[in-house]
Design a protein around this motif. Sequence first.
Motif, short mmCIF file in Angstrom:
data_model
loop_
_atom_site.label_atom_id
_atom_site.label_comp_id
_atom_site.label_asym_id
_atom_site.label_seq_id
_atom_site.Cartn_x
_atom_site.Cartn_y
_atom_site.Cartn_z
N PHE A 282 28.76 33.72 41.05
CA PHE A 282 29.28 33.71 39.68
C PHE A 282 29.50 32.28 39.21
O PHE A 282 29.12 31.90 38.10
CB PHE A 282 30.60 34.50 39.66
N HIS B 208 43.83 38.37 38.15
CA HIS B 208 43.91 39.78 37.76
C HIS B 208 45.35 40.13 37.39
O HIS B 208 46.28 39.86 38.15
CB HIS B 208 43.44 40.68 38.89
N TYR C 288 41.32 33.68 32.98
CA TYR C 288 40.65 32.56 33.63
C TYR C 288 41.33 31.27 33.16
O TYR C 288 41.05 30.78 32.07
CB TYR C 288 39.16 32.52 33.29
N GLU D 226 29.41 35.21 31.34
CA GLU D 226 29.24 35.85 32.64
C GLU D 226 30.21 37.00 32.87
O GLU D 226 29.93 37.92 33.63
CB GLU D 226 29.39 34.82 33.76
N ASP D 227 31.38 36.94 32.22
CA ASP D 227 32.36 38.03 32.29
C ASP D 227 32.85 38.29 30.87
O ASP D 227 33.79 37.64 30.39
CB ASP D 227 33.53 37.64 33.20
N TYR E 212 39.00 30.14 37.57
CA TYR E 212 38.98 31.23 38.54
C TYR E 212 39.70 32.46 37.98
O TYR E 212 40.50 32.37 37.04
CB TYR E 212 39.63 30.80 39.86
N THR E 213 39.42 33.62 38.56
CA THR E 213 39.94 34.88 38.06
C THR E 213 41.39 35.11 38.48
O THR E 213 41.73 34.96 39.66
CB THR E 213 39.10 36.06 38.60
N ALA F 121 36.53 38.31 30.05
CA ALA F 121 37.36 37.17 30.43
C ALA F 121 38.25 36.73 29.27
O ALA F 121 37.81 36.68 28.11
CB ALA F 121 36.46 36.00 30.86
N ARG G 5 41.69 40.25 32.83
CA ARG G 5 41.25 39.16 33.71
C ARG G 5 41.42 37.83 32.96
O ARG G 5 40.71 37.55 31.99
CB ARG G 5 39.80 39.35 34.14
N TRP H 146 34.59 33.49 40.57
CA TRP H 146 35.07 34.86 40.43
C TRP H 146 35.82 35.26 41.69
O TRP H 146 35.36 35.02 42.81
CB TRP H 146 33.92 35.83 40.19
N LEU I 265 32.28 31.06 30.61
CA LEU I 265 32.95 32.10 31.39
C LEU I 265 32.76 33.48 30.76
O LEU I 265 32.45 34.46 31.45
CB LEU I 265 34.44 31.78 31.52
N GLY J 236 31.79 35.39 44.39
CA GLY J 236 32.48 34.43 43.55
C GLY J 236 31.72 33.13 43.41
O GLY J 236 31.67 32.53 42.34
#
Length: 438
Positions: free
Chosen positions: A426, A179, A191, A367-368, A176-177, A371, A189, A401, A364, A423
């Motif tokens: 994602f 921040h 993870y 998709e980001d 999970y993110t 990350a 970010r 997310w 991960l 989220g």
Amino acid sequence: MGEPAVEDLCAQLIRFDTTNLGGGSSHGEREAAEFVAGHLDATGHQPTLLERSPRRTNVLTRIPGTDPTLPPLLIHAHLDVVPAEPADWQIPPFAGEIRDGYVWGRGAVDMKDMCATLLTVLHRWNTQGRRPRRDLVLAFVADEEDNGDWGAHWLVKQHRHLFDDVGAAIGESGGYTVHTTNATGQPVRLYPVATAERGTSHLLLTATGRAGHGSRRNDDNAVVTLIDAIHRLAHHRWPVHLTPTVRAFFQRAGHALGLTVDLTSDDAVDATLRRFGPAAKIAENTVRNSTTPTVLTAGYKVNVIPGVAQARIDTRVLPGSEQELLAEIDRLLGPGVTREFLADQPPVQATVDSPWFTAMADALVAEDPDAVVVPFCMGGGTDAKAFAPLGIDCYGFAPLWLPEGFDHRLMAHGVDERVPVEGLRFGVNVLDRFLSTV
């Protein structure tokens, strides 16, 4: 059946009240299990429902991969939830309402979101005619929110053959993110993916003394003996114990954040945590063992000194420190207080630098792209404690997310538990990529 919206599946699962009251008392997981089984059947996978007792239902299935030489991967997710007091919530906890971009309800992040994410991936594969590389063993289990005696631990004892050839497992609490910002104030970010978790050793302490009248002097008061022991235990500053996972977290997160990491002493570790800002929450509970008093029991009448006083201690132990911890507990308790285990589940520790972890990180980042994937040790526990003794490398990876300002830690077991719809979507894409390629 085409691919359903993951948020709708999550909301429907929440509407099944699967409250686990503990001690074997539960509303039961049966209806939620039948819902899951129906979706497994609709995607071409034969579900098996297993129960230790009526309504405490577990759902298992095995999905064949394209390469039978690869060791299977276990994906485990629990169907039960902790109690919720409706009067405290903005939205009834089992309404499963979708509002303001969130799915609300008990279990939204713990962990009916992961159940919905996994079912959505299976629907996608069925529609597109796809299969994973390796066999997947799926276990939607009961009783994780208590001790697993109707769920994962019972399955391992009574149906161990279902997991005999499994090489690794993924479950809740990871991916999970988080921040945060680096040393120059730029957003980062993180993870965290769990590669370890502290052991759970729930202790019962018992002090005995001389019963008597509350008005008379008594130098053998069990209540006083117990209170003194608990005071020593609760105020003890446990030393730093850095496991390989926690060291790796500090090194990798520190590099990403551009921060100085000093792990040479207890004070240095505490100072490093302070520099980490919001990211410190990932590791602050897992640099030390902990002993937290939670339940006290003594006496029945205010003017009677009881002969017995008891306390329960929630003890969490890091890998490699079990014997040292227990020896120090005995020293702190002193004479007149005995201890016994109410539960004793050892710590879990998997390899950080493994193809499994790399595949999770790759999924991960796909998709980001920004990350930064880091290992971490969970402060609490999951059903990984049932599967790890089988020789299975267990990871916490339930990708999700999260928007900035959303405190994931307050959601699990908290009031107004909810999960962002974006989220969940994602998470579907990350889990699809991981399970397709690993």
